[in-house]
Design a protein around this motif. Structure first.
Motif, PDB file in Angstrom:
ATOM      1  N   HIS A  51       0.836  -1.207   0.000  1.00  0.00           N
ATOM      2  CA  HIS A  51       0.000   0.000   0.000  1.00  0.00           C
ATOM      3  C   HIS A  51       0.871   1.258   0.000  1.00  0.00           C
ATOM      4  CE1 HIS A  51      -3.723   2.182   0.575  1.00  0.00           C
ATOM      5  NE2 HIS A  51      -3.168   2.855   1.563  1.00  0.00           N
ATOM      6  N   ARG A  52       1.966   1.216   0.768  1.00  0.00           N
ATOM      7  CA  ARG A  52       2.894   2.350   0.751  1.00  0.00           C
ATOM      8  C   ARG A  52       3.452   2.560  -0.658  1.00  0.00           C
ATOM      9  NH1 ARG A  52       6.865   5.737   2.497  1.00  0.00           N
ATOM     10  NH2 ARG A  52       8.853   5.440   1.459  1.00  0.00           N
ATOM     11  N   VAL A  92       0.543   5.215  -1.444  1.00  0.00           N
ATOM     12  CA  VAL A  92       0.947   6.367  -0.633  1.00  0.00           C
ATOM     13  C   VAL A  92       2.045   7.178  -1.304  1.00  0.00           C
ATOM     14  CG1 VAL A  92       1.896   7.091   1.598  1.00  0.00           C
ATOM     15  CG2 VAL A  92       0.252   5.192   1.490  1.00  0.00           C
ATOM     16  N   ARG A 108       2.387  11.140  -2.746  1.00  0.00           N
ATOM     17  CA  ARG A 108       3.294  12.002  -1.990  1.00  0.00           C
ATOM     18  C   ARG A 108       4.370  12.605  -2.895  1.00  0.00           C
ATOM     19  NH1 ARG A 108       4.340   8.752   3.380  1.00  0.00           N
ATOM     20  NH2 ARG A 108       2.355   9.548   4.163  1.00  0.00           N
ATOM     21  N   LYS A 160       6.146  12.740   7.421  1.00  0.00           N
ATOM     22  CA  LYS A 160       5.220  11.625   7.187  1.00  0.00           C
ATOM     23  C   LYS A 160       5.903  10.489   6.451  1.00  0.00           C
ATOM     24  CE  LYS A 160       0.590  13.492   7.345  1.00  0.00           C
ATOM     25  NZ  LYS A 160      -0.256  14.554   6.781  1.00  0.00           N
ATOM     26  N   ASN A 195       8.311   8.550   8.704  1.00  0.00           N
ATOM     27  CA  ASN A 195       7.554   7.673   9.610  1.00  0.00           C
ATOM     28  C   ASN A 195       6.926   6.495   8.871  1.00  0.00           C
ATOM     29  OD1 ASN A 195       8.189   9.183  11.897  1.00  0.00           O
ATOM     30  ND2 ASN A 195       6.455  10.574  11.600  1.00  0.00           N
ATOM     31  N   SER A 196       6.458   6.742   7.657  1.00  0.00           N
ATOM     32  CA  SER A 196       5.858   5.671   6.856  1.00  0.00           C
ATOM     33  C   SER A 196       6.899   4.599   6.525  1.00  0.00           C
ATOM     34  CB  SER A 196       5.277   6.278   5.575  1.00  0.00           C
ATOM     35  OG  SER A 196       4.941   5.290   4.643  1.00  0.00           O
ATOM     36  N   HIS A 223       9.654   3.915   8.253  1.00  0.00           N
ATOM     37  CA  HIS A 223       9.983   3.147   9.461  1.00  0.00           C
ATOM     38  C   HIS A 223       8.800   2.280   9.912  1.00  0.00           C
ATOM     39  CE1 HIS A 223      14.018   4.693   9.954  1.00  0.00           C
ATOM     40  NE2 HIS A 223      13.548   5.826   9.479  1.00  0.00           N
ATOM     41  N   SER A 224       7.599   2.677   9.550  1.00  0.00           N
ATOM     42  CA  SER A 224       6.428   1.836   9.840  1.00  0.00           C
ATOM     43  C   SER A 224       6.507   0.512   9.085  1.00  0.00           C
ATOM     44  CB  SER A 224       5.137   2.554   9.437  1.00  0.00           C
ATOM     45  OG  SER A 224       4.911   3.674  10.250  1.00  0.00           O
TER      46      SER A 224
END
Lengths: 389, 389
Positions: free
Chosen positions: A227-228, A232, A236, A258, A261-262, A264-265
């Protein structure tokens, strides 16, 4: 009679720090990414690799010295760069038989970084960009930086972005052979020259998972990762390019934080989970979030690569305030020599600064900078060996 | 003449620790979740809330004492539970006029936990489950636990799962009024009674973001969250239910760890990012991952709620090995009184255990357990006031 001349070309190349992160390969041999990425090239005054490429009919083997140490160059990454560059040179020589046959000569490459190689400061990006640029100059190749980025990418993915200064996108491309996976300049450093960066080097007890193996584990196991990569990041990227073109720092900062963080998520969503940030890294995040909160606008943006170091972007006009706050935690840290800072705002929760006092070992204050620069200083002597200093 | 009799009912209710996490509300007033969740109910020998509900025509106001302290019950959560339960009682009274009019009496509720309330041990789940169960018993309501779960959910989302023992799903439901957002038993404790849990209580310098505000920030700002809620969790729920029915611990462990990491990933993807795990939590993750690696199979599974505490699930047959490894870091920690453990395997990297020595303040060794149990012991005296101990 054999030509014994030693041909040389020297260049310096910069580090770049991504604000939209590269994480995940669709082809590991060609370093083709699963999503586009975007970075800011940092000033070579503070961080750069200096490389001399030399070749001669008298050289007996390809060699690479980095910071005085002979490196192993038998790996597929170095081999690919040498092969591709020689092939471009050979095409020139075929078209113009008067040219010396440099493509057939062995290469001696000598590189030096002006910063510690292992500190997690994106040294491989600067290193491969300098290698490719220096050999391309040695061979007098007509290819532009975007064309050369296809080669640097095969050395180290993010190296392709260090062939430009300023604000640089790496377009993921779609072709199987990677011929459209290239770096392009979004804006030169002069478009938005007041972009500053503070690098907070965090002492890490252990080196974490390498980015190469880490990103492949994420691709293989994270259920959030697709999904990233597919949804995403593409959106972006568009927003980030617009923010840079419009010099809209608040949007730039919001997207930068963002996306860090995404990234590292999806590392945390990997099995087993990958942690690059530690409690000191998190403290740096809180320091910046608190600064933005009390300021009522985003005046600073953190981002973290595959390690605990924080990079904090901010604009020159806010430097006194940003460094004034950081001074509360970093005053005695090597590299933090600043003057003319503002006081910490009264409403600022300075307890967030405490973990930085013990956890940050070095600070590098820098800013946006230029791409590779051709230089006179050679690191190879007249005997074809590296110059001892 | 007014009935001065004091009616009482007492129950104990358990804590539950989710293995598929609840994170995100589609309706904040009704506590309706954005995804289904699944938990293991833990034994009340180690963690339970004991609650007596009493009512009398002589009581002047609704009160709730928790651990001897009068609580504020004017909030919407408590109000909703009292209103819903009184409404069910009133329906009984309307159908049978011979019943005493308990629905019109004020309630005195007294609760006690056998563990520290604020240690981040899911006390609100046990608390609201005990409250609802005790009042339902006081009112002699015919509703089954699933029907009562609709009410407990409005007190605290995860409380609905504490109305059952064993393995419990909270089905998210689709209706706007939440009438189908209910807890159901997947399997009783007796189906898979050898499930053990070690709770590692981590000392946290500061209390983090509350789960209520944290989950709403995630819903509002995380770009990875919708994919977790809509795609990842529904598939994982199916797989988890199957694993529990088949007593397949390896799949149970794999899904448990993945879902904990996924939940903390979307917390990190929130703006500003939310961190519940700290470096000690991460050390606990590494300890378990290393144990599974050297074992060549998944013999333990970590999970973390909205705080730094680790809960480690394992089967009784592996207890000697799991506790034998943990002993290397937890031997002197309160609560870690075990005997008959196995030696740490030779290939095990015991350096992972080091951070636990300083970072864990207490251990609770427990296992799967039963749902609420009706008990004789009343916490309310014959005068309608709480019994002083």
């Amino acid at each position: 009679m054999v030509d014994q001349k030693i041909y040389t070309a020297s260049t310096t190349a910069p580090v770049n720090i991504a604000v939209i992160k590269y994480w995940g390969k669709r082809d590991t041999a060609l370093n083709l990414p699963t999503n586009s990425s975007l970075s800011v090239t940092l000033s070579q005054k503070d961080l750069r690799t200096h490389t001399t490429a030399s070749c001669s009919a008298s050289f007996e083997s390809d060699t690479l010295h980095l910071n005085g140490e002979l490196q192993n160059i038998s790996g597929p990454r170095q081999t690919a760069c040498f092969r591709e560059l020689r092939s471009l040179r050979a095409a020139l020589e075929a078209a113009d038989p008067s040219l010396p046959k440099l493509s057939t000569y062995k290469l001696h490459i000598v590189s030096e970084n002006n910063f510690p190689t292992a500190a997690g400061l994106a040294s491989s990006a600067a290193g491969f960009a300098a290698l490719v640029r220096a050999i391309a100059d040695l061979y007098e190749l007509p290819q532009n930086p975007t064309e050369l980025s296809r080669i640097a990418r095969q050395g180290s993915g993010s190296a392709c972005r260090s062939l430009f200064g300023g604000y640089v996108a790496w377009e993921q491309g779609e072709k199987i052979d990677g011929s459209d996976s290239l770096a392009v300049e979004i804006a030169p450093a002069s478009h938005w020259p007041d972009m500053k960066a503070a690098i907070l080097v965090v002492s890490a007890a252990k080196k974490g998972v390498s980015s190469t193996s880490g990103m492949q584990a994420t691709v293989a196991t994270s259920s959030l990762f697709p999904h990233r990569a597919r949804v995403v990041v593409p959106q972006r990227m568009e927003e980030m390019i617009k923010a840079i073109k419009e010099r809209d720092f608040e949007t730039f900062a919001d997207l930068t934080m963002k996306d860090s963080n995404s990234f590292h998520s999806v590392c945390l969503d990997t099995s087993p989970p990958i942690f690059y940030m530690n409690d000191v890294s998190k403290a740096a995040i809180r320091v910046v979030e608190e600064l933005n909160r009390v300021s009522g606008r985003k005046i600073a943006a953190y981002t973290f690569d595959a390690g605990p170091n924080a990079v904090i972007y901010y604009l020159e006009k806010d430097e006194a305030l940003v460094l004034g706050v950081l001074k509360g935690g970093l005053e005695h840290v090597p590299g933090f020599a600043v003057s003319g800072t503002a006081a910490i705002p009264e409403e600022y929760d300075a307890s967030f600064l405490e973990p930085l006092k013990e956890g940050i070992t070095r600070v590098i204050l820098t800013g946006v900078g230029e791409g590779p620069i051709s230089v006179k200083e050679s690191l190879v002597g007249e005997d074809g060996l590296l110059l001892k200093k």
